[in-house]
Structure formats: C-alpha cells, structure tokens
Design an enzyme around this catalytic site. Structure first.
Site, PDB file in Angstrom:
ATOM      1  N   ARG A   1      -0.995  -1.837  -6.868  1.00 55.33           N
ATOM      2  CA  ARG A   1      -1.151  -2.943  -5.919  1.00 55.33           C
ATOM      3  C   ARG A   1      -2.173  -3.946  -6.454  1.00 55.33           C
ATOM      4  NH1 ARG A   1      -1.343  -4.678  -0.326  1.00 55.33           N
ATOM      5  NH2 ARG A   1      -3.511  -4.934   0.389  1.00 55.33           N
TER       6      ARG A   1
ATOM      7  N   HIS B   1      -4.111  -9.082   3.721  1.00 55.87           N
ATOM      8  CA  HIS B   1      -5.549  -9.038   3.965  1.00 55.87           C
ATOM      9  C   HIS B   1      -5.892  -9.826   5.217  1.00 55.87           C
ATOM     10  CE1 HIS B   1      -6.625  -8.164  -0.526  1.00 55.87           C
ATOM     11  NE2 HIS B   1      -6.345  -7.075   0.148  1.00 55.87           N
TER      12      HIS B   1
ATOM     13  N   HIS C   1      -2.709   3.130  -6.173  1.00 50.42           N
ATOM     14  CA  HIS C   1      -3.277   1.920  -5.582  1.00 50.42           C
ATOM     15  C   HIS C   1      -3.582   0.867  -6.641  1.00 50.42           C
ATOM     16  CE1 HIS C   1      -4.713  -0.088  -2.011  1.00 50.42           C
ATOM     17  NE2 HIS C   1      -5.831  -0.420  -2.617  1.00 50.42           N
TER      18      HIS C   1
ATOM     19  N   LYS D   1      -2.035  -2.760   7.872  1.00 49.62           N
ATOM     20  CA  LYS D   1      -3.182  -2.306   8.646  1.00 49.62           C
ATOM     21  C   LYS D   1      -3.293  -3.095   9.950  1.00 49.62           C
ATOM     22  CE  LYS D   1      -6.083  -0.653   4.827  1.00 49.62           C
ATOM     23  NZ  LYS D   1      -7.391  -0.810   4.138  1.00 49.62           N
TER      24      LYS D   1
ATOM     25  N   ARG E   1       0.868  -1.169   0.000  1.00 47.75           N
ATOM     26  CA  ARG E   1       0.000   0.000   0.000  1.00 47.75           C
ATOM     27  C   ARG E   1       0.909   1.225   0.000  1.00 47.75           C
ATOM     28  NH1 ARG E   1      -2.098  -3.553   3.967  1.00 47.75           N
ATOM     29  NH2 ARG E   1      -4.217  -4.309   3.495  1.00 47.75           N
TER      30      ARG E   1
ATOM     31  N   TYR F   1     -10.150 -10.725  -6.453  1.00 43.66           N
ATOM     32  CA  TYR F   1      -9.230 -10.774  -7.584  1.00 43.66           C
ATOM     33  C   TYR F   1      -9.501 -11.958  -8.504  1.00 43.66           C
ATOM     34  CZ  TYR F   1      -6.797  -7.005  -5.327  1.00 43.66           C
ATOM     35  OH  TYR F   1      -6.506  -5.779  -4.767  1.00 43.66           O
TER      36      TYR F   1
END
Length: 300
Positions: free
Chosen positions: A244, A267, A241, A173, A150, A276
């Site tokens: 990515r 994730h 982004h 994150k 990211r 995806y």
C-alpha cells in the site's frame, strides 16, 4: 577466476538465484565492484576472508563520499551478502560478517519497488501448495499494491462485489467509503482466483476464502508474503502493508497530487498523506547520489 568472473557469478546469483529486482542487482553489483577495486582482490577465496573490520573500512570510505544512512545501510547489506556468497562458493560457512549498519530514522514507510511487488505476488502464486490458494493470495496482494487497499479492506470484499469493473467502492476506517480504480491486471488476478476457488462465491459471503471455506485471515496473507520476501531476499519491511505504501509512493512519483492521493488512500487527514512527500524526496535523493557523475568514483 578474474574479477569479471566473480562479478558475473554474483550478478547471476542475485538475478537468477535470489530473483532480485534489476535495480537491486545493479546496486549490489556496484557495491561488490567498489569493494574489489578498493581491496585489489580477485578471487572468491580472498573475498571469503574479509571480516567485519574490512567491511567497516569500506563503508567508512563510502560515507566520506557523502553517502546517506539509508544508502550506507543498503551498501552494507550488499557487502555482507557478497562476502557470504563468496564463502558459499569456496565451501565455507556462508554466515556473513557480524557488523551493525547505521541507524535509520523510523517513521517513514518503506515501499518496495514495482519489480519487487510483482515478483512477490508471482512467487506467492507459484509456490503455494494449491493453485487456488496461490491465485487467492496473489489477488489480495495485487489489490493492495495496485489499488492501495489495506489488508483488512481487501479481505472484507464480498461475492457481491463481483464482477469487478474499472472502479471499486471500498469501505475503510471509520466506515468511510471511497472509490478506487482497478487496472486490468488486478481484475484478471481476481477472476483467476474466482475460477479456481473450490468454494461457491456467494453474494453475502467473503470473496477471499480460507482453506476450509471460512474468512481468509490476515495472518495467512502475511505468512505467504513473508515466505516470498525471504525467498527474494527482501528486507523485513517488505510486508503486505508495504505494498500500500508503494502504491502511494509510485503514484506521487508519477505526478499525482496530494488531495487525489488522500482520496485514493482513504486518509481522514491530509497530514497522513503528506508523509509520502518525504518518502518520494528520500528516494529521489538516493537515486541522485547513485546516478550523478560527481557522486561516482572514477573506474580503473
């Protein structure tokens, strides 16, 4: 000027003037060829006179062949660009015909192609005001495309992360850590930036520095990519982004399994990664429709 001359000029404009990827050049060239065949036009003056209704008829004919919304939108973009180019060639206002494309479902990421990703990074480096800021932005973009970071993750790297090895520990994150592989082009890009950076790279200081030595902001990277996107004629979805997204999509296309991809992307939920599979399926179907002989009209 013959039809062949027109198409050759259009191809040169796309490949050399706009620096479009080979895949885009092929698609846009094919769209222009279909338009010339359908209308029987053979010079730029006549092409320049085509208006919205004329393009709508061409698009309707293509939709009757089973063209998807995404492919129809790309076809329309190619046709509008072709007419705009023709108008510029005869000295007219190059504004394209006003015509809305089909609505596309929102929600799926819009990756860029490998060629487009590399072209963006190289153009950012080549057009920067200073060599060191160009090298910096190129390194950040390649970290996003080549390692799936990211933008915030790339900009959070510190001098202590150097020298880069074959892998990099990233804090994502929620403070979740993951390890991503680094290919040689990324390591070389970061090393090039470090060599050119006028600010000392200290262990506890940000690796990527702003113009005055502070932390590089996300906005500066986004602006650099926006300039490159416009110069290359890429869609507005070609954001940092999106690089990515491209990392994920291209790995999936190459055979990566979802669990591994989930780990590489950081994730928390596999559901976030599963989107995806839809992107890859959509790309595969679009390629099928473009390449399958039963999807092509006989030339002549």
């Amino acid at each position: 000027m013959s039809k062949v001359d027109i198409l050759e000029a259009w191809q040169a404009h796309l490949a050399d003037g706009r620096r479009r990827s080979p895949h885009t050049v092929r698609a846009y060239l094919a769209a222009a060829n279909r338009l010339l065949q359908a209308t029987g036009l053979g010079n730029f003056n006549d092409v320049a006179k085509l208006d919205g209704p004329a393009l709508r008829r061409q698009l309707a004919a293509r939709r009757a062949e089973g063209l998807s919304n995404a492919s129809a939108a790309r076809e329309l973009s190619a046709l509008k660009g072709f007419v705009s180019f023709a108008r510029s060639q005869v000295g007219e206002d190059a504004t394209p015909p006003r015509l809305r494309g089909p609505r596309l479902k929102k929600g799926l990421p819009r990756p860029v192609t490998p060629d487009e990703a590399v072209n963006v990074a190289d153009l950012v480096a080549g057009t920067a005001n200073e060599a060191w800021t160009g090298a910096r932005d190129r390194a950040v973009l390649l970290l996003m495309y080549g390692a799936g970071l990211r933008i915030a993750e790339a900009l959070s790297l510190k001098g202590g992360d150097l020298p880069l090895g074959d892998t990099l520990a990233v804090t994502g994150k929620g403070g979740k850590q993951r390890v991503v592989p680094l290919i040689s082009i990324i390591r070389a890009a970061v090393a090039d930036y470090v060599e050119k950076c006028p600010w000392p790279i200290e262990r506890e200081q940000p690796l990527f520095r702003g113009q005055k030595g502070g932390t590089l902001s996300q906005g500066m990277v986004q602006k650099a990519m926006a300039r490159a996107r416009i110069a290359l004629g890429l869609p507005s979805t070609a954001t940092p982004h999106a690089l990515r997204h491209s990392f994920a999509t291209h790995l999936l296309s190459a055979g990566a399994d979802l669990r591994s991809l989930q780990e590489l992307l950081g994730h928390a939920s596999l559901g976030s990664t599963q989107i995806y599979t839809k992107v890859d399926a959509a790309t595969l179907l679009d390629t099928y429709r473009s390449a399958h002989p039963r999807e092509k009209k006989p030339s002549g």
